[in-house]
Write a protein that holds these residues in place. Structure first.
Motif, mmCIF file in Angstrom:
data_model
loop_
_atom_site.group_PDB
_atom_site.id
_atom_site.type_symbol
_atom_site.label_atom_id
_atom_site.label_comp_id
_atom_site.label_asym_id
_atom_site.label_seq_id
_atom_site.Cartn_x
_atom_site.Cartn_y
_atom_site.Cartn_z
ATOM 1 N N ILE A 105 0.855 -1.189 0.000
ATOM 2 C CA ILE A 105 0.000 0.000 0.000
ATOM 3 C C ILE A 105 0.891 1.239 0.000
ATOM 4 C CG2 ILE A 105 -0.371 -0.223 2.523
ATOM 5 C CD1 ILE A 105 -2.961 1.107 -0.042
ATOM 6 N N VAL A 106 1.148 1.764 -1.194
ATOM 7 C CA VAL A 106 2.034 2.913 -1.392
ATOM 8 C C VAL A 106 1.450 3.769 -2.514
ATOM 9 C CG1 VAL A 106 4.208 1.869 -0.638
ATOM 10 C CG2 VAL A 106 3.405 1.476 -2.952
ATOM 11 N N MET A 107 1.888 5.008 -2.590
ATOM 12 C CA MET A 107 1.426 5.884 -3.668
ATOM 13 C C MET A 107 2.161 5.495 -4.951
ATOM 14 S SD MET A 107 -0.623 8.223 -4.569
ATOM 15 C CE MET A 107 -1.199 8.921 -3.017
ATOM 16 N N PRO A 108 1.440 5.056 -5.970
ATOM 17 C CA PRO A 108 2.116 4.638 -7.205
ATOM 18 C C PRO A 108 2.507 5.823 -8.078
ATOM 19 C CG PRO A 108 -0.256 4.325 -7.402
ATOM 20 C CD PRO A 108 -0.013 4.857 -6.021
ATOM 21 N N ALA A 109 3.519 5.630 -8.909
ATOM 22 C CA ALA A 109 3.830 6.604 -9.958
ATOM 23 C C ALA A 109 2.771 6.479 -11.055
ATOM 24 C CB ALA A 109 5.222 6.331 -10.518
ATOM 25 N N TYR A 110 2.779 7.405 -12.025
ATOM 26 C CA TYR A 110 1.674 7.458 -12.994
ATOM 27 C C TYR A 110 1.568 6.197 -13.844
ATOM 28 C CZ TYR A 110 4.683 8.168 -17.014
ATOM 29 O OH TYR A 110 5.600 7.977 -17.995
ATOM 30 N N PHE A 111 2.686 5.509 -14.073
ATOM 31 C CA PHE A 111 2.638 4.311 -14.921
ATOM 32 C C PHE A 111 2.429 3.043 -14.104
ATOM 33 C CE2 PHE A 111 6.813 2.660 -13.830
ATOM 34 C CZ PHE A 111 7.459 3.788 -13.355
ATOM 35 N N GLN A 112 2.325 3.200 -12.765
ATOM 36 C CA GLN A 112 2.145 2.037 -11.899
ATOM 37 C C GLN A 112 0.684 1.928 -11.464
ATOM 38 O OE1 GLN A 112 4.946 3.278 -8.950
ATOM 39 N NE2 GLN A 112 6.652 2.187 -9.891
ATOM 40 N N ALA A 113 0.337 0.741 -10.890
ATOM 41 C CA ALA A 113 -1.044 0.464 -10.515
ATOM 42 C C ALA A 113 -1.963 0.792 -11.692
ATOM 43 C CB ALA A 113 -1.450 1.231 -9.252
ATOM 44 N N ALA A 114 -1.595 0.267 -12.847
ATOM 45 C CA ALA A 114 -2.318 0.581 -14.079
ATOM 46 C C ALA A 114 -2.329 -0.622 -15.002
ATOM 47 C CB ALA A 114 -1.648 1.767 -14.789
ATOM 48 N N ILE A 115 -3.331 -0.653 -15.878
ATOM 49 C CA ILE A 115 -3.284 -1.542 -17.037
ATOM 50 C C ILE A 115 -2.987 -0.644 -18.231
ATOM 51 C CG2 ILE A 115 -4.596 -3.088 -18.546
ATOM 52 C CD1 ILE A 115 -6.211 -3.941 -16.082
ATOM 53 N N SER A 116 -1.941 -0.992 -18.966
ATOM 54 C CA SER A 116 -1.535 -0.183 -20.104
ATOM 55 C C SER A 116 -1.621 -1.012 -21.370
ATOM 56 C CB SER A 116 -0.108 0.327 -19.903
ATOM 57 O OG SER A 116 -0.044 1.145 -18.762
ATOM 58 N N ARG A 117 -1.477 -0.339 -22.509
ATOM 59 C CA ARG A 117 -1.449 -1.076 -23.768
ATOM 60 C C ARG A 117 -0.361 -0.495 -24.658
ATOM 61 N NH1 ARG A 117 -7.287 0.954 -26.296
ATOM 62 N NH2 ARG A 117 -6.687 3.133 -26.618
ATOM 63 N N VAL A 118 0.191 -1.367 -25.480
ATOM 64 C CA VAL A 118 1.222 -0.929 -26.419
ATOM 65 C C VAL A 118 0.831 -1.452 -27.796
ATOM 66 C CG1 VAL A 118 2.693 -2.950 -25.885
ATOM 67 C CG2 VAL A 118 3.707 -0.922 -26.946
ATOM 68 N N ASP A 119 0.996 -0.589 -28.793
ATOM 69 C CA ASP A 119 0.762 -1.000 -30.172
ATOM 70 C C ASP A 119 2.030 -1.706 -30.659
ATOM 71 O OD1 ASP A 119 0.501 -1.238 -32.901
ATOM 72 O OD2 ASP A 119 -0.508 0.702 -33.137
ATOM 73 N N PRO A 120 1.941 -3.008 -30.953
ATOM 74 C CA PRO A 120 3.173 -3.724 -31.328
ATOM 75 C C PRO A 120 3.797 -3.193 -32.624
ATOM 76 C CG PRO A 120 1.245 -5.145 -31.613
ATOM 77 C CD PRO A 120 0.766 -3.883 -30.956
#
Lengths: 187, 413
Positions: free
Chosen positions: B205-220
């Motif tokens: 239980i910590v404050m995440p950075a903007y790219f953390q605690a996230a579901i992201s997607r990448v265009d291959p």
């Protein structure tokens, strides 16, 4: 490798009932895995999962040791499981190490303060992938704790590296002395 | 001898370096307690003596004939059997064009290919020395693998399992700080042709950075990354509804708030950019004792279903096969790998989520028998991990505790 071979040679008398795969182990780790060498860990009565995990780490190169690394290099997963099954069911011999009287209470205090008892259990007998420390060889325990502290001893999940971080050299001496003198089995 | 532990067999070990450097500052004061490992983060003072601990996998695997696999139970008409053993650490699964089953690992470094030759299955280790290669996707002849720090592709791999091609990087630098936390990745291919992956929270239980605690997607094709869902503590299983094409995902709630709180959850993301609560609000209705101050759960998108506290949902897939009865169509199967952070354990099963006429989800256990004694340590002999629908409609279930894959099939009444 030479040391391992020499060790095997010196302890040439091997009981008949020892499985073939375990014969090379008992040469150094003692009859049924009860070591009599302070630098060599006892395997008898260690949790099976602990033994197979350590063999795996030697084979994969995470743990490195001039004797154990070559011994583990040719073992398959099935071999490791078989050795783990054998040694985990052997009865641990009574502790041969005598804890210095001034270290008994101090050692217990350190074991609680540094949370040893939480994972290794209140009697330090180990479970699952966590080893029995009670009655383990003194010099071996001291070497491992020093290694965790120096981050030269690989650690499956980081727990031991973290736990040993704040131990002083004197703490390590006291803990190893305390743990090595404990009764190694429940009965 | 190497001067430092060799780089991660085991992601957590290497990842703790940041903790160490923080702890080193305190090293002068001998009475200070040792820095706790990541899984202990967020415990209260009274929980410091708690005997609860995560369980380690059998890194060498365990033979199925030494385990009580006959105790496994499925509903009437279904059958469960061992499909293959000798797959240590088996986690996420992906199915190749030619029927090869690709299997990733989290605590080991390997990716396996399992080839079925007329009912006799051969396990090949095709990729080695990777960094927690948990996520695997197969699409149009290419195997994609998600490690802690990167996503790679192996083109044409199914025709060259014995001499796999070199990895081509899709995206790198996903674990820039190499700190402890939930950075092993699940990977799935969305209906938009993009690869979706999680970057979890860097601690309990910590404050995440903007790219953390996230579901992201990448265009291959381009390597361009976007955050898709925020406030997701750690999701290691997601899939798209076969009809609505919306993203459904499971999420792991925080630890050390007690046996009953908070629930792990099942969510649906109806669009890009929603926030699901972490670290402020758990399970849609419970403010965090620390981060929830001055916040409201109404700010966040609530879960579709509460799954149980600390039950550790891992894999989840919609059932789209033709083998199971019609009422299973578009149901969700979820594998529960926990719990460890409860005094009375629960889970350790595969659960079926079905929907009523109003679309409201409900769940019931589907594959049980791994949990033996809810008060014992360990309480279970196996841990279901991922689920995958095969072309014949049967369901594979991986068990990373033992390195076994089971198959559930339906033969009718």
């Amino acid at each position: 490798m030479f040391a391992a071979a020499l060790c095997f040679f010196l302890h040439g008398a091997i009981a008949e009932e020892v499985p073939r795969k375990a014969q090379a182990c008992v040469a150094c780790h003692g009859p049924a895995g009860n070591s009599t060498d302070p630098a060599m860990p006892s395997l008898a009565g260690q949790p099976a999962q602990f033994i197979s995990m350590q063999l795996f780490m030697f084979r994969e190169g995470n743990r490195k040791d001039p004797q154990m690394s070559p011994m583990a290099s040719s073992l398959s997963n099935a071999d490791m499981n078989e050795l783990a099954a054998y040694f985990s069911t052997q009865k641990p011999a009574a502790a041969s190490h005598g804890t210095a009287s001034e270290n008994a209470a101090a050692g217990r205090r350190l074991a609680e303060q540094h949370h040893c008892v939480q994972c290794h259990g209140p009697a330090l007998l180990g479970l699952q992938h966590i080893p029995r420390l009670a009655g383990q060889q003194f010099a071996y325990l001291r070497t491992q704790l020093r290694g965790f502290k120096a981050r030269t001893r690989a650690d499956f999940d980081g727990n031991m590296t973290s736990a040993a971080e704040l131990l002083s050299e004197k703490d390590i001496e006291i803990l190893a002395d305390y743990l090595s003198g404990l009764t190694p089995s429940r009965d | 001898m190497s001067p430092a532990p060799s780089r991660s067999l085991i992601s957590l070990a290497s990842a703790l370096v940041c903790v160490f450097s923080a702890a080193a500052a305190q090293a002068q004061a001998p009475a200070a307690p040792a820095a706790p490992p990541s899984w202990q983060q967020g415990r209260s003072a009274e929980q410091e003596k708690s005997p609860l601990h995560p369980f380690a996998i059998e890194v060498t695997g365990k033979a199925a004939n030494l385990l009580p696999v006959d105790k496994l139970k499925v509903p009437d008409g279904f059958k469960v059997e061992v499909w293959v053993d000798g797959v240590p650490g088996a986690r996420s699964m992906a199915l190749g064009n030619k029927g090869t089953v690709f299997v990733g690992t989290r605590q080991l470094k390997d990716v396996y290919a399992i080839v079925d030759r007329g009912g006799k299955r051969e396990v090949k280790t095709i990729l080695k020395d990777l960094d927690s290669p948990n996520g695997v996707v197969f699409s149009r002849g290419t195997l994609y693998v998600a490690e802690r720090h990167r996503i790679t592709r192996y083109d044409g791999i199914e025709s060259r399992l014995d001499s796999p091609p070199d990895a081509k990087v899709v995206v790198d630098g996903l674990d820039p700080q190499k700190q402890p936390g939930h950075f092993w990745k699940f990977l799935a291919l969305g209906p938009d042709g993009k690869l979706y992956y999680n970057v979890g929270a860097p601690g309990n239980i910590v404050m995440p950075a903007y790219f953390q605690a996230a579901i992201s997607r990448v265009d291959p094709k381009t390597g361009i990354i976007e955050n898709y869902a925020q406030g997701v503590r750690n999701s290691v299983g997601f899939d798209w509804h076969p009809q609505t094409k919306q993203l459904w995902f499971i999420n792991h709630g925080r630890d050390w708030l007690g046996d009953e709180s908070p629930n792990d959850t099942l969510h649906v993301a109806t669009r890009k950019g929603q926030h699901f609560g972490y670290p402020y609000c758990h399970q849609g209705d419970t403010l965090d004792p620390e981060f929830g101050k001055n916040r409201s759960c109404a700010e966040f998108t609530p879960p579709a279903l509460k799954l149980g506290a600390h039950i550790a949902p891992i894999g989840m897939r919609f059932y789209t096969g033709k083998m199971f009865p019609a009422e299973y169509q578009n149901n969700i199967f979820i594998a529960f790998r926990g719990s460890w952070n409860r005094t009375i354990k629960q889970g350790y099963n595969v659960t079926r989520v079905s929907f009523d006429a109003d679309g409201k989800p409900k769940m019931e256990p589907f594959l049980t028998g791994f949990l033996v004694d809810e008060k014992a340590d360990p309480p279970m002999w196996g841990r279901p991990n991922d689920v995958m629908v095969m072309r014949d409609g049967s369901l594979l279930v991986s068990d990373d505790q033992n390195g076994i894959i089971y198959r559930v099939s339906y033969a009718g009444k």
